[in-house]
Motif scaffolding. Structure first.
Motif, PDB file in Angstrom:
ATOM      1  N   GLN A 272       6.639   7.890  12.451  1.00  0.00           N
ATOM      2  CA  GLN A 272       6.064   6.666  13.007  1.00  0.00           C
ATOM      3  C   GLN A 272       6.116   5.561  11.958  1.00  0.00           C
ATOM      4  N   PRO A 273       6.149   4.315  12.411  1.00  0.00           N
ATOM      5  CA  PRO A 273       6.147   3.210  11.454  1.00  0.00           C
ATOM      6  C   PRO A 273       4.842   3.173  10.655  1.00  0.00           C
ATOM      7  N   LEU A 274       4.960   2.833   9.395  1.00  0.00           N
ATOM      8  CA  LEU A 274       3.776   2.703   8.545  1.00  0.00           C
ATOM      9  C   LEU A 274       3.158   1.326   8.720  1.00  0.00           C
ATOM     10  N   HIS A 275       1.858   1.227   8.456  1.00  0.00           N
ATOM     11  CA  HIS A 275       1.217  -0.082   8.406  1.00  0.00           C
ATOM     12  C   HIS A 275       1.828  -0.866   7.250  1.00  0.00           C
ATOM     13  N   LYS A 276       1.849  -2.179   7.351  1.00  0.00           N
ATOM     14  CA  LYS A 276       2.500  -3.009   6.336  1.00  0.00           C
ATOM     15  C   LYS A 276       1.975  -2.732   4.933  1.00  0.00           C
ATOM     16  N   GLY A 277       0.682  -2.599   4.795  1.00  0.00           N
ATOM     17  CA  GLY A 277       0.094  -2.349   3.480  1.00  0.00           C
ATOM     18  C   GLY A 277       0.521  -1.009   2.905  1.00  0.00           C
ATOM     19  N   ASP A 278       0.535   0.022   3.753  1.00  0.00           N
ATOM     20  CA  ASP A 278       0.958   1.349   3.306  1.00  0.00           C
ATOM     21  C   ASP A 278       2.430   1.353   2.935  1.00  0.00           C
ATOM     22  N   ARG A 279       3.233   0.667   3.741  1.00  0.00           N
ATOM     23  CA  ARG A 279       4.672   0.591   3.447  1.00  0.00           C
ATOM     24  C   ARG A 279       4.903  -0.126   2.117  1.00  0.00           C
ATOM     25  N   PHE A 280       4.173  -1.216   1.876  1.00  0.00           N
ATOM     26  CA  PHE A 280       4.298  -1.958   0.622  1.00  0.00           C
ATOM     27  C   PHE A 280       3.973  -1.053  -0.568  1.00  0.00           C
ATOM     28  N   LYS A 281       2.870  -0.306  -0.467  1.00  0.00           N
ATOM     29  CA  LYS A 281       2.477   0.593  -1.551  1.00  0.00           C
ATOM     30  C   LYS A 281       3.529   1.679  -1.780  1.00  0.00           C
ATOM     31  N   MET A 282       4.071   2.210  -0.689  1.00  0.00           N
ATOM     32  CA  MET A 282       5.086   3.251  -0.810  1.00  0.00           C
ATOM     33  C   MET A 282       6.347   2.710  -1.479  1.00  0.00           C
ATOM     34  N   VAL A 283       6.820   1.567  -1.019  1.00  0.00           N
ATOM     35  CA  VAL A 283       8.030   0.975  -1.585  1.00  0.00           C
ATOM     36  C   VAL A 283       7.826   0.643  -3.057  1.00  0.00           C
ATOM     37  N   LEU A 284       6.664   0.112  -3.405  1.00  0.00           N
ATOM     38  CA  LEU A 284       6.360  -0.189  -4.804  1.00  0.00           C
ATOM     39  C   LEU A 284       6.419   1.087  -5.642  1.00  0.00           C
ATOM     40  N   HIS A 285       5.863   2.148  -5.145  1.00  0.00           N
ATOM     41  CA  HIS A 285       5.891   3.424  -5.863  1.00  0.00           C
ATOM     42  C   HIS A 285       7.333   3.921  -6.006  1.00  0.00           C
ATOM     43  N   LEU A 286       8.113   3.822  -4.918  1.00  0.00           N
ATOM     44  CA  LEU A 286       9.490   4.315  -4.943  1.00  0.00           C
ATOM     45  C   LEU A 286      10.360   3.534  -5.917  1.00  0.00           C
ATOM     46  N   ILE A 287      10.075   2.246  -6.090  1.00  0.00           N
ATOM     47  CA  ILE A 287      10.816   1.430  -7.057  1.00  0.00           C
ATOM     48  C   ILE A 287      10.584   1.947  -8.476  1.00  0.00           C
ATOM     49  N   MET A 288       9.375   2.403  -8.727  1.00  0.00           N
ATOM     50  CA  MET A 288       9.007   2.806 -10.087  1.00  0.00           C
ATOM     51  C   MET A 288       9.167   4.306 -10.339  1.00  0.00           C
ATOM     52  N   CYS A 289       9.314   5.119  -9.314  1.00  0.00           N
ATOM     53  CA  CYS A 289       9.350   6.581  -9.489  1.00  0.00           C
ATOM     54  C   CYS A 289      10.670   7.141  -8.959  1.00  0.00           C
ATOM     55  N   ARG A 290      11.533   7.536  -9.874  1.00  0.00           N
ATOM     56  CA  ARG A 290      12.832   8.073  -9.483  1.00  0.00           C
ATOM     57  C   ARG A 290      12.716   9.383  -8.711  1.00  0.00           C
ATOM     58  N   VAL A 291      11.767  10.211  -9.090  1.00  0.00           N
ATOM     59  CA  VAL A 291      11.601  11.509  -8.435  1.00  0.00           C
ATOM     60  C   VAL A 291      11.255  11.321  -6.954  1.00  0.00           C
ATOM     61  N   CYS A 292      10.301  10.465  -6.677  1.00  0.00           N
ATOM     62  CA  CYS A 292       9.908  10.221  -5.279  1.00  0.00           C
ATOM     63  C   CYS A 292      11.014   9.516  -4.507  1.00  0.00           C
ATOM     64  N   SER A 293      11.750   8.654  -5.176  1.00  0.00           N
ATOM     65  CA  SER A 293      12.866   7.976  -4.533  1.00  0.00           C
ATOM     66  C   SER A 293      13.941   8.987  -4.124  1.00  0.00           C
ATOM     67  N   CYS A 294      14.238   9.936  -5.008  1.00  0.00           N
ATOM     68  CA  CYS A 294      15.190  11.008  -4.677  1.00  0.00           C
ATOM     69  C   CYS A 294      14.653  11.878  -3.551  1.00  0.00           C
ATOM     70  N   TYR A 295      13.356  12.165  -3.590  1.00  0.00           N
ATOM     71  CA  TYR A 295      12.727  12.961  -2.540  1.00  0.00           C
ATOM     72  C   TYR A 295      12.911  12.277  -1.187  1.00  0.00           C
ATOM     73  N   ARG A 296      12.706  10.965  -1.150  1.00  0.00           N
ATOM     74  CA  ARG A 296      12.854  10.220   0.104  1.00  0.00           C
ATOM     75  C   ARG A 296      14.292  10.301   0.607  1.00  0.00           C
ATOM     76  N   LYS A 297      15.259  10.151  -0.291  1.00  0.00           N
ATOM     77  CA  LYS A 297      16.670  10.227   0.111  1.00  0.00           C
ATOM     78  C   LYS A 297      16.998  11.615   0.659  1.00  0.00           C
ATOM     79  N   GLN A 298      16.512  12.661  -0.023  1.00  0.00           N
ATOM     80  CA  GLN A 298      16.778  14.023   0.428  1.00  0.00           C
ATOM     81  C   GLN A 298      16.118  14.298   1.777  1.00  0.00           C
TER      82      GLN A 298
END
Length: 92
Positions: A21-47
């Protein structure tokens, strides 16, 4: 206002939730910010996205009637399988 930075565990939960389901804007912003700074989570998302895509294609293949129409065994095949199972079972 709540905290801005998510833990990896929280980010992973949002990554998973985002598939359903789509995330709320605030939650999506926090997630994207985290993914920019965390390579491990970014790879997890891609996988996870990759696996989700593949499983979606596989499940749609099984839903296709042309795949399932030949999935039934003949009575002869069923009998041969039963006979083999009975022949291979230990005799007491």
């Amino acid at each position: 206002m709540g905290k801005i930075m998510l833990s990896c565990k929280e980010a992973a939960q949002f990554v998973s939730q985002e598939l359903d389901q789509p995330l709320h804007k605030g939650d999506r912003f926090k997630m994207v910010l985290h993914l920019i700074m965390c390579r491990v989570c970014s790879c997890y998302r891609k996988q996870l996205n990759f696996l989700h895509g593949i499983l979606g294609r596989v499940s749609s293949d099984f839903d296709d009637a042309s795949v399932n129409e030949g999935a039934h065994l003949s009575q002869e095949a069923k009998t041969r399988i039963k006979d083999r199972i009975n022949d291979s079972s230990p005799h007491h």
